[in-house]
Design a protein around this motif. Structure first.
Motif, PDB file in Angstrom:
ATOM      1  N   GLU A  12      45.130   8.531  42.644  1.00  0.00           N
ATOM      2  CA  GLU A  12      43.961   8.009  41.951  1.00  0.00           C
ATOM      3  C   GLU A  12      43.490   6.666  42.501  1.00  0.00           C
ATOM      4  OE1 GLU A  12      42.092   9.702  39.584  1.00  0.00           O
ATOM      5  OE2 GLU A  12      43.390  11.316  40.247  1.00  0.00           O
ATOM      6  N   LEU A  13      43.947   6.291  43.696  1.00  0.00           N
ATOM      7  CA  LEU A  13      43.453   5.071  44.329  1.00  0.00           C
ATOM      8  C   LEU A  13      41.950   5.201  44.531  1.00  0.00           C
ATOM      9  CD1 LEU A  13      43.994   2.361  45.977  1.00  0.00           C
ATOM     10  CD2 LEU A  13      43.867   3.847  47.962  1.00  0.00           C
ATOM     11  N   ILE A  14      41.215   4.239  44.034  1.00  0.00           N
ATOM     12  CA  ILE A  14      39.767   4.245  44.206  1.00  0.00           C
ATOM     13  C   ILE A  14      39.434   3.220  45.279  1.00  0.00           C
ATOM     14  CG2 ILE A  14      37.557   3.795  43.090  1.00  0.00           C
ATOM     15  CD1 ILE A  14      38.907   4.619  40.440  1.00  0.00           C
ATOM     16  N   PRO A  15      38.874   3.684  46.401  1.00  0.00           N
ATOM     17  CA  PRO A  15      38.533   2.741  47.462  1.00  0.00           C
ATOM     18  C   PRO A  15      37.581   1.670  46.932  1.00  0.00           C
ATOM     19  CG  PRO A  15      38.233   5.000  48.209  1.00  0.00           C
ATOM     20  CD  PRO A  15      38.492   5.046  46.744  1.00  0.00           C
ATOM     21  N   GLY A  16      37.865   0.437  47.270  1.00  0.00           N
ATOM     22  CA  GLY A  16      37.001  -0.636  46.800  1.00  0.00           C
ATOM     23  C   GLY A  16      37.347  -1.958  47.443  1.00  0.00           C
ATOM     24  N   ILE A  17      36.498  -2.912  47.219  1.00  0.00           N
ATOM     25  CA  ILE A  17      36.665  -4.238  47.778  1.00  0.00           C
ATOM     26  C   ILE A  17      37.909  -4.902  47.210  1.00  0.00           C
ATOM     27  CG2 ILE A  17      35.577  -6.262  46.695  1.00  0.00           C
ATOM     28  CD1 ILE A  17      33.556  -5.639  49.237  1.00  0.00           C
ATOM     29  N   HIS A  18      38.263  -4.548  45.972  1.00  0.00           N
ATOM     30  CA  HIS A  18      39.418  -5.159  45.319  1.00  0.00           C
ATOM     31  C   HIS A  18      40.742  -4.546  45.778  1.00  0.00           C
ATOM     32  CE1 HIS A  18      36.689  -7.397  42.835  1.00  0.00           C
ATOM     33  NE2 HIS A  18      36.131  -6.283  42.398  1.00  0.00           N
ATOM     34  N   THR A  19      40.730  -3.354  46.357  1.00  0.00           N
ATOM     35  CA  THR A  19      41.974  -2.734  46.822  1.00  0.00           C
ATOM     36  C   THR A  19      42.317  -3.190  48.229  1.00  0.00           C
ATOM     37  OG1 THR A  19      40.769  -0.766  47.547  1.00  0.00           O
ATOM     38  CG2 THR A  19      41.771  -0.685  45.356  1.00  0.00           C
ATOM     39  N   SER A  20      41.355  -3.170  49.124  1.00  0.00           N
ATOM     40  CA  SER A  20      41.541  -3.629  50.498  1.00  0.00           C
ATOM     41  C   SER A  20      40.154  -3.868  51.088  1.00  0.00           C
ATOM     42  CB  SER A  20      42.303  -2.586  51.317  1.00  0.00           C
ATOM     43  OG  SER A  20      42.322  -2.962  52.679  1.00  0.00           O
ATOM     44  N   ALA A  21      39.765  -5.132  51.136  1.00  0.00           N
ATOM     45  CA  ALA A  21      38.390  -5.470  51.533  1.00  0.00           C
ATOM     46  C   ALA A  21      38.061  -4.990  52.941  1.00  0.00           C
ATOM     47  CB  ALA A  21      38.165  -6.971  51.406  1.00  0.00           C
ATOM     48  N   ALA A  22      38.934  -5.240  53.906  1.00  0.00           N
ATOM     49  CA  ALA A  22      38.643  -4.868  55.300  1.00  0.00           C
ATOM     50  C   ALA A  22      38.508  -3.352  55.446  1.00  0.00           C
ATOM     51  CB  ALA A  22      39.728  -5.399  56.221  1.00  0.00           C
ATOM     52  N   ALA A  23      39.437  -2.616  54.847  1.00  0.00           N
ATOM     53  CA  ALA A  23      39.383  -1.151  54.930  1.00  0.00           C
ATOM     54  C   ALA A  23      38.138  -0.625  54.230  1.00  0.00           C
ATOM     55  CB  ALA A  23      40.640  -0.544  54.322  1.00  0.00           C
ATOM     56  N   PHE A  24      37.791  -1.202  53.092  1.00  0.00           N
ATOM     57  CA  PHE A  24      36.625  -0.726  52.348  1.00  0.00           C
ATOM     58  C   PHE A  24      35.328  -0.976  53.117  1.00  0.00           C
ATOM     59  CE2 PHE A  24      33.243  -1.142  49.124  1.00  0.00           C
ATOM     60  CZ  PHE A  24      33.284   0.145  48.626  1.00  0.00           C
ATOM     61  N   VAL A  25      35.214  -2.136  53.753  1.00  0.00           N
ATOM     62  CA  VAL A  25      34.008  -2.433  54.529  1.00  0.00           C
ATOM     63  C   VAL A  25      33.881  -1.454  55.690  1.00  0.00           C
ATOM     64  CG1 VAL A  25      32.905  -4.138  56.036  1.00  0.00           C
ATOM     65  CG2 VAL A  25      33.875  -4.857  53.846  1.00  0.00           C
ATOM     66  N   LYS A  26      34.955  -1.203  56.419  1.00  0.00           N
ATOM     67  CA  LYS A  26      34.908  -0.259  57.542  1.00  0.00           C
ATOM     68  C   LYS A  26      34.578   1.156  57.059  1.00  0.00           C
ATOM     69  CE  LYS A  26      38.585  -2.702  59.845  1.00  0.00           C
ATOM     70  NZ  LYS A  26      39.967  -2.578  60.295  1.00  0.00           N
ATOM     71  N   TYR A  27      35.211   1.553  55.979  1.00  0.00           N
ATOM     72  CA  TYR A  27      34.982   2.875  55.386  1.00  0.00           C
ATOM     73  C   TYR A  27      33.525   3.024  54.946  1.00  0.00           C
ATOM     74  CZ  TYR A  27      35.281   6.302  51.525  1.00  0.00           C
ATOM     75  OH  TYR A  27      35.073   7.339  50.649  1.00  0.00           O
ATOM     76  N   THR A  28      32.993   2.016  54.269  1.00  0.00           N
ATOM     77  CA  THR A  28      31.610   2.039  53.800  1.00  0.00           C
ATOM     78  C   THR A  28      30.629   2.099  54.963  1.00  0.00           C
ATOM     79  OG1 THR A  28      32.194   0.843  51.778  1.00  0.00           O
ATOM     80  CG2 THR A  28      29.875   0.794  52.431  1.00  0.00           C
ATOM     81  N   VAL A  29      30.849   1.261  55.971  1.00  0.00           N
ATOM     82  CA  VAL A  29      29.958   1.246  57.141  1.00  0.00           C
ATOM     83  C   VAL A  29      29.945   2.623  57.808  1.00  0.00           C
ATOM     84  CG1 VAL A  29      29.667   0.302  59.473  1.00  0.00           C
ATOM     85  CG2 VAL A  29      30.083  -1.237  57.543  1.00  0.00           C
ATOM     86  N   THR A  30      31.103   3.221  57.983  1.00  0.00           N
ATOM     87  CA  THR A  30      31.192   4.534  58.621  1.00  0.00           C
ATOM     88  C   THR A  30      30.476   5.604  57.801  1.00  0.00           C
ATOM     89  OG1 THR A  30      33.316   3.915  59.594  1.00  0.00           O
ATOM     90  CG2 THR A  30      32.775   6.258  59.568  1.00  0.00           C
ATOM     91  N   MET A  31      30.744   5.628  56.504  1.00  0.00           N
ATOM     92  CA  MET A  31      30.122   6.640  55.638  1.00  0.00           C
ATOM     93  C   MET A  31      28.602   6.483  55.597  1.00  0.00           C
ATOM     94  SD  MET A  31      32.391   8.739  54.257  1.00  0.00           S
ATOM     95  CE  MET A  31      31.900   9.270  52.629  1.00  0.00           C
ATOM     96  N   VAL A  32      28.126   5.253  55.471  1.00  0.00           N
ATOM     97  CA  VAL A  32      26.679   5.019  55.388  1.00  0.00           C
ATOM     98  C   VAL A  32      26.006   5.362  56.716  1.00  0.00           C
ATOM     99  CG1 VAL A  32      24.913   3.216  55.138  1.00  0.00           C
ATOM    100  CG2 VAL A  32      26.809   3.340  53.510  1.00  0.00           C
ATOM    101  N   LEU A  33      26.588   4.921  57.828  1.00  0.00           N
ATOM    102  CA  LEU A  33      25.993   5.244  59.131  1.00  0.00           C
ATOM    103  C   LEU A  33      25.951   6.747  59.370  1.00  0.00           C
ATOM    104  CD1 LEU A  33      27.390   2.482  61.509  1.00  0.00           C
ATOM    105  CD2 LEU A  33      25.001   2.898  60.907  1.00  0.00           C
TER     106      LEU A  33
END
Length: 171
Positions: free
Chosen positions: A101-122
């Motif tokens: 139930e880990l929810i990806p987010g800035i509060h869980t791991s900021a660097a991983a979330f930013v990379k994940y978000t950039v990839t998904m959005v692009l």
């Protein structure tokens, strides 16, 4: 899956669709950048959701956007493809975790979330704008629209996520 978790997911789904249809699609910064925030729903799904659930959710999300915006299947196709690739993208930036139930987010791991978000959005923006253009004739224009819309969308997603309340591990 907990009923409360499903309720919050449904609520987010509904809010993001309404926000996109009623407000965000009316915004075009410099006539190019359109914020496409509804992808945030797929980004924030818990780590352990089944691929079937994610793909069906992605398809329904895109289909509902298509119905409201009168775009025959463009959003459904792009969102379904992104939903299908979500697991692969998640595994690139988040190690296999014992917490389903880990929810990806800035509060869980900021660097991983930013990379994940950039990839998904692009990925989403590229698919959506190439489906919309359906040609390579105006490649420069399409690439500019992808870049500007992606930057605006990423900024909005990161801002929205940083405003979210940090959930405790106990749930």
């Amino acid at each position: 899956m907990k009923a409360v978790s499903l309720f919050y997911e449904f609520l987010w789904f509904l809010i993001l669709v309404l926000l996109q249809v009623l407000l965000l699609n009316r915004i075009a910064v410099f006539g190019l950048a359109v914020p496409i925030l509804y992808i945030y729903f797929l980004i924030k799904l818990p780590y352990g959701r089944s691929p079937f659930y994610v793909i069906i959710s992605g398809f329904l999300l895109g289909l509902i956007i298509d119905i409201f915006l009168n775009t025959p299947g463009m959003n459904a196709a792009a969102t379904t493809m992104v939903a299908a690739m979500r697991g692969v993208v998640l595994n690139l930036y988040y190690p296999k975790n014992e917490y389903e139930e880990l929810i990806p987010g800035i509060h869980t791991s900021a660097a991983a979330f930013v990379k994940y978000t950039v990839t998904m959005v692009l990925l989403h923006q590229t698919l959506l704008f190439f489906i919309e253009a359906f040609t390579l004739f105006n490649l420069t224009s399409t690439l500019i629209r992808i870049a500007t819309s992606s930057i605006l969308t990423i900024f909005l997603i990161l801002a929205l996520d940083s405003l979210s309340i940090r959930r405790e591990k106990g749930g």
